[in-house]
Design a protein around this motif. Structure first.
Motif, PDB file in Angstrom:
ATOM      1  N   GLU A  41      -8.689  -7.317  51.246  1.00 12.94           N
ATOM      2  CA  GLU A  41      -7.584  -6.932  52.142  1.00 12.94           C
ATOM      3  C   GLU A  41      -7.236  -5.448  51.981  1.00 12.94           C
ATOM      4  OE1 GLU A  41      -3.622  -8.823  51.723  1.00 12.94           O
ATOM      5  OE2 GLU A  41      -4.765 -10.673  52.059  1.00 12.94           O
ATOM      6  N   GLN A  42      -7.288  -4.963  50.740  1.00 13.26           N
ATOM      7  CA  GLN A  42      -6.960  -3.565  50.454  1.00 13.26           C
ATOM      8  C   GLN A  42      -8.058  -2.620  50.930  1.00 13.26           C
ATOM      9  OE1 GLN A  42      -6.257  -3.605  46.183  1.00 13.26           O
ATOM     10  NE2 GLN A  42      -4.106  -4.154  46.431  1.00 13.26           N
ATOM     11  N   GLY A  43      -9.178  -3.177  51.385  1.00 14.05           N
ATOM     12  CA  GLY A  43     -10.241  -2.349  51.949  1.00 14.05           C
ATOM     13  C   GLY A  43     -11.315  -1.908  50.969  1.00 14.05           C
ATOM     14  N   HIS A  44     -11.372  -2.521  49.813  1.00 16.96           N
ATOM     15  CA  HIS A  44     -12.370  -2.129  48.815  1.00 16.96           C
ATOM     16  C   HIS A  44     -13.745  -2.714  49.150  1.00 16.96           C
ATOM     17  CE1 HIS A  44      -9.265  -0.488  46.261  1.00 16.96           C
ATOM     18  NE2 HIS A  44      -8.590  -1.613  46.381  1.00 16.96           N
ATOM     19  N   ASN A  45     -14.792  -1.940  48.894  1.00 19.06           N
ATOM     20  CA  ASN A  45     -16.157  -2.452  48.964  1.00 19.06           C
ATOM     21  C   ASN A  45     -16.428  -3.154  47.646  1.00 19.06           C
ATOM     22  OD1 ASN A  45     -16.837  -1.384  51.508  1.00 19.06           O
ATOM     23  ND2 ASN A  45     -17.188   0.615  50.571  1.00 19.06           N
ATOM     24  N   LEU A  46     -16.682  -4.440  47.700  1.00 17.50           N
ATOM     25  CA  LEU A  46     -16.875  -5.229  46.492  1.00 17.50           C
ATOM     26  C   LEU A  46     -18.361  -5.429  46.217  1.00 17.50           C
ATOM     27  CD1 LEU A  46     -14.148  -7.947  47.177  1.00 17.50           C
ATOM     28  CD2 LEU A  46     -13.919  -5.825  45.871  1.00 17.50           C
ATOM     29  N   TYR A  47     -18.745  -5.218  44.973  1.00 15.74           N
ATOM     30  CA  TYR A  47     -20.122  -5.416  44.522  1.00 15.74           C
ATOM     31  C   TYR A  47     -20.090  -6.405  43.363  1.00 15.74           C
ATOM     32  CZ  TYR A  47     -21.166  -1.162  47.113  1.00 15.74           C
ATOM     33  OH  TYR A  47     -21.298  -0.224  48.103  1.00 15.74           O
ATOM     34  N   LEU A  48     -21.104  -7.230  43.283  1.00 15.65           N
ATOM     35  CA  LEU A  48     -21.214  -8.175  42.180  1.00 15.65           C
ATOM     36  C   LEU A  48     -22.426  -7.809  41.344  1.00 15.65           C
ATOM     37  CD1 LEU A  48     -20.400 -10.799  40.719  1.00 15.65           C
ATOM     38  CD2 LEU A  48     -21.832 -12.037  42.361  1.00 15.65           C
ATOM     39  N   HIS A  49     -22.198  -7.606  40.058  1.00 21.27           N
ATOM     40  CA  HIS A  49     -23.289  -7.364  39.118  1.00 21.27           C
ATOM     41  C   HIS A  49     -23.216  -8.466  38.070  1.00 21.27           C
ATOM     42  CE1 HIS A  49     -25.262  -4.785  35.767  1.00 21.27           C
ATOM     43  NE2 HIS A  49     -26.147  -5.544  36.376  1.00 21.27           N
ATOM     44  N   THR A  50     -24.240  -9.282  38.037  1.00 16.91           N
ATOM     45  CA  THR A  50     -24.288 -10.375  37.080  1.00 16.91           C
ATOM     46  C   THR A  50     -25.618 -10.322  36.357  1.00 16.91           C
ATOM     47  OG1 THR A  50     -23.945 -12.765  36.802  1.00 16.91           O
ATOM     48  CG2 THR A  50     -25.145 -12.061  38.771  1.00 16.91           C
ATOM     49  N   GLY A  51     -25.652 -10.933  35.210  1.00 12.49           N
ATOM     50  CA  GLY A  51     -26.868 -10.875  34.409  1.00 12.49           C
ATOM     51  C   GLY A  51     -27.427 -12.247  34.115  1.00 12.49           C
ATOM     52  N   GLY A  52     -28.744 -12.297  33.974  1.00 12.11           N
ATOM     53  CA  GLY A  52     -29.399 -13.544  33.601  1.00 12.11           C
ATOM     54  C   GLY A  52     -30.509 -13.904  34.553  1.00 12.11           C
ATOM     55  N   ASP A  53     -30.847 -15.162  34.542  1.00 11.18           N
ATOM     56  CA  ASP A  53     -31.918 -15.693  35.376  1.00 11.18           C
ATOM     57  C   ASP A  53     -31.493 -15.658  36.839  1.00 11.18           C
ATOM     58  OD1 ASP A  53     -34.435 -17.559  35.585  1.00 11.18           O
ATOM     59  OD2 ASP A  53     -32.820 -18.507  36.748  1.00 11.18           O
ATOM     60  N   GLU A  54     -32.333 -15.070  37.684  1.00  8.53           N
ATOM     61  CA  GLU A  54     -31.989 -14.891  39.102  1.00  8.53           C
ATOM     62  C   GLU A  54     -31.718 -16.221  39.803  1.00  8.53           C
ATOM     63  OE1 GLU A  54     -33.517 -12.386  42.948  1.00  8.53           O
ATOM     64  OE2 GLU A  54     -34.168 -11.808  40.949  1.00  8.53           O
ATOM     65  N   GLY A  55     -32.520 -17.229  39.517  1.00  9.21           N
ATOM     66  CA  GLY A  55     -32.321 -18.536  40.145  1.00  9.21           C
ATOM     67  C   GLY A  55     -30.997 -19.161  39.771  1.00  9.21           C
ATOM     68  N   ASN A  56     -30.670 -19.119  38.503  1.00 10.98           N
ATOM     69  CA  ASN A  56     -29.419 -19.717  38.042  1.00 10.98           C
ATOM     70  C   ASN A  56     -28.213 -18.931  38.546  1.00 10.98           C
ATOM     71  OD1 ASN A  56     -27.901 -21.666  36.618  1.00 10.98           O
ATOM     72  ND2 ASN A  56     -27.750 -20.317  34.864  1.00 10.98           N
ATOM     73  N   GLN A  57     -28.290 -17.597  38.487  1.00  9.87           N
ATOM     74  CA  GLN A  57     -27.170 -16.788  38.972  1.00  9.87           C
ATOM     75  C   GLN A  57     -26.990 -16.961  40.485  1.00  9.87           C
ATOM     76  OE1 GLN A  57     -25.028 -15.476  36.939  1.00  9.87           O
ATOM     77  NE2 GLN A  57     -26.289 -16.060  35.210  1.00  9.87           N
ATOM     78  N   GLY A  58     -28.102 -17.023  41.207  1.00  9.11           N
ATOM     79  CA  GLY A  58     -28.029 -17.250  42.652  1.00  9.11           C
ATOM     80  C   GLY A  58     -27.369 -18.581  42.983  1.00  9.11           C
ATOM     81  N   ARG A  59     -27.703 -19.601  42.207  1.00 10.03           N
ATOM     82  CA  ARG A  59     -27.091 -20.930  42.391  1.00 10.03           C
ATOM     83  C   ARG A  59     -25.583 -20.843  42.203  1.00 10.03           C
ATOM     84  NH1 ARG A  59     -25.029 -24.640  38.954  1.00 10.03           N
ATOM     85  NH2 ARG A  59     -25.656 -23.432  37.137  1.00 10.03           N
ATOM     86  N   LYS A  60     -25.144 -20.117  41.182  1.00 10.65           N
ATOM     87  CA  LYS A  60     -23.714 -19.978  40.910  1.00 10.65           C
ATOM     88  C   LYS A  60     -23.004 -19.245  42.057  1.00 10.65           C
ATOM     89  CE  LYS A  60     -24.217 -19.853  35.880  1.00 10.65           C
ATOM     90  NZ  LYS A  60     -24.055 -19.001  34.679  1.00 10.65           N
ATOM     91  N   ILE A  61     -23.642 -18.199  42.566  1.00 10.94           N
ATOM     92  CA  ILE A  61     -23.054 -17.415  43.660  1.00 10.94           C
ATOM     93  C   ILE A  61     -22.884 -18.280  44.903  1.00 10.94           C
ATOM     94  CG2 ILE A  61     -23.516 -15.494  45.247  1.00 10.94           C
ATOM     95  CD1 ILE A  61     -24.880 -14.127  42.725  1.00 10.94           C
ATOM     96  N   VAL A  62     -23.890 -19.105  45.204  1.00  8.52           N
ATOM     97  CA  VAL A  62     -23.806 -20.012  46.351  1.00  8.52           C
ATOM     98  C   VAL A  62     -22.737 -21.062  46.099  1.00  8.52           C
ATOM     99  CG1 VAL A  62     -25.050 -21.815  47.622  1.00  8.52           C
ATOM    100  CG2 VAL A  62     -26.169 -19.628  47.135  1.00  8.52           C
ATOM    101  N   GLN A  63     -22.766 -21.664  44.924  1.00  9.27           N
ATOM    102  CA  GLN A  63     -21.813 -22.728  44.598  1.00  9.27           C
ATOM    103  C   GLN A  63     -20.368 -22.230  44.668  1.00  9.27           C
ATOM    104  OE1 GLN A  63     -21.822 -24.372  40.522  1.00  9.27           O
ATOM    105  NE2 GLN A  63     -22.122 -26.370  41.467  1.00  9.27           N
ATOM    106  N   LEU A  64     -20.129 -20.997  44.252  1.00  8.44           N
ATOM    107  CA  LEU A  64     -18.775 -20.436  44.277  1.00  8.44           C
ATOM    108  C   LEU A  64     -18.415 -19.809  45.624  1.00  8.44           C
ATOM    109  CD1 LEU A  64     -18.697 -18.821  40.727  1.00  8.44           C
ATOM    110  CD2 LEU A  64     -17.410 -20.834  41.489  1.00  8.44           C
ATOM    111  N   GLU A  65     -19.375 -19.829  46.570  1.00 10.06           N
ATOM    112  CA  GLU A  65     -19.162 -19.284  47.920  1.00 10.06           C
ATOM    113  C   GLU A  65     -18.698 -17.828  47.879  1.00 10.06           C
ATOM    114  OE1 GLU A  65     -16.486 -22.087  49.772  1.00 10.06           O
ATOM    115  OE2 GLU A  65     -18.062 -23.609  49.898  1.00 10.06           O
ATOM    116  N   LEU A  66     -19.424 -17.002  47.136  1.00 10.77           N
ATOM    117  CA  LEU A  66     -19.046 -15.598  46.963  1.00 10.77           C
ATOM    118  C   LEU A  66     -19.620 -14.663  48.017  1.00 10.77           C
ATOM    119  CD1 LEU A  66     -19.262 -15.383  43.073  1.00 10.77           C
ATOM    120  CD2 LEU A  66     -17.209 -15.550  44.505  1.00 10.77           C
ATOM    121  N   ALA A  67     -20.538 -15.134  48.836  1.00 10.66           N
ATOM    122  CA  ALA A  67     -21.172 -14.270  49.846  1.00 10.66           C
ATOM    123  C   ALA A  67     -20.149 -13.642  50.785  1.00 10.66           C
ATOM    124  CB  ALA A  67     -22.215 -15.051  50.633  1.00 10.66           C
TER     125      ALA A  67
END
Length: 176
Positions: free
Chosen positions: A49-75
Motif C-alpha cells: 500500500e505504501q508503494g514499496h517494491n517488495l523482493y523475496l530472498h530465501t535460501g535452500g532447495d529451490e523446489g521446497n522454497q517454491g512450494r512454500k511460496i505457492v502454499q503461502l500465496e506470496l506471488a
C-alpha cells in the motif's frame, strides 16, 4: 548422497533399503505444511500500500522454497521478484542487489536470521530490520561486528516494520 559418502568413508556396504529410507526422510521436508509468520500478510499489504517494491530472498532447495511460496500465496506481493539462493550470504545478496539496481538509501532487508539476513545486509551497506524468532538455534547466533552504513534496527513484532520504513523514507526526503 550423504549416506553414500559416509558408507564409503567407513568402508560399509551400501544397502538399497537404507538408501530408500534416507530418501524418504529427505523427501519428508517437502510435505511439512508451512505456517505464515504472525501478521505477515497484514505487514505485506501495508508495505505494498505504501508503494514499496517488495523482493523475496530465501535460501535452500529451490523446489521446497517454491512450494512454500505457492502454499503461502506470496506471488501477489512479490510477483517475479523472488530470488532463491542455495547459500544465503553476502555474495548472494550482492548479486541480487546488482540485478535490481538498488539504492542503498532506500533498500531494506527484513529478516529473522542474523546470519543469513541481517549480517549480509549490513555487509552490503543496506538497512536491516531484525525480527527475532521466538526460538533461535545456535546456527543463527552471530555477532554483527561491522559498523552499519544504514539503519540496523531490532523489533519485537513484524507489525513495527511499515512504520519504521515509512518514517525513514520521510527523513530521507527531508534531508535531501
Amino acid at each position: 548422497a550423504t549416506y553414500l559418502f559416509f558408507s564409503e568413508q567407513n568402508h560399509q556396504d551400501i544397502h538399497e533399503d537404507r538408501v530408500e529410507r534416507v530418501k524418504k526422510i529427505g523427501q519428508s521436508v517437502f510435505e511439512v505444511p508451512i505456517e505464515p509468520l504472525p501478521n505477515m500478510y497484514e505487514v505485506l499489504d501495508k508495505l505494498k500500500e505504501q508503494g514499496h517494491n517488495l523482493y523475496l530472498h530465501t535460501g535452500g532447495d529451490e523446489g521446497n522454497q517454491g512450494r512454500k511460496i505457492v502454499q503461502l500465496e506470496l506471488a501477489k506481493y512479490f510477483e517475479k521478484r523472488v530470488f532463491i539462493s542455495e547459500q544465503k550470504d553476502k555474495s548472494a545478496l550482492k548479486e541480487i542487489l546488482n540485478q535490481i539496481k538498488y539504492d542503498p538509501k532506500k533498500t531494506w532487508m527484513i529478516g529473522n536470521s542474523l546470519k543469513t539476513d541481517i549480517r549480509p545486509a549490513v555487509e552490503a551497506g543496506i538497512h536491516a530490520i531484525h525480527v527475532p524468532s521466538e526460538l533461535e538455534w545456535s546456527y543463527n547466533e552471530v555477532k554483527i561486528d561491522i559498523a552499519p552504513k544504514g539503519k540496523l534496527i531490532t523489533v519485537n513484532s513484524l507489525l513495527e516494520v511499515p512504520e519504521i520504513i515509512q518514517k525513514h523514507a520521510q527523513e530521507t526526503v527531508v534531508s535531501t
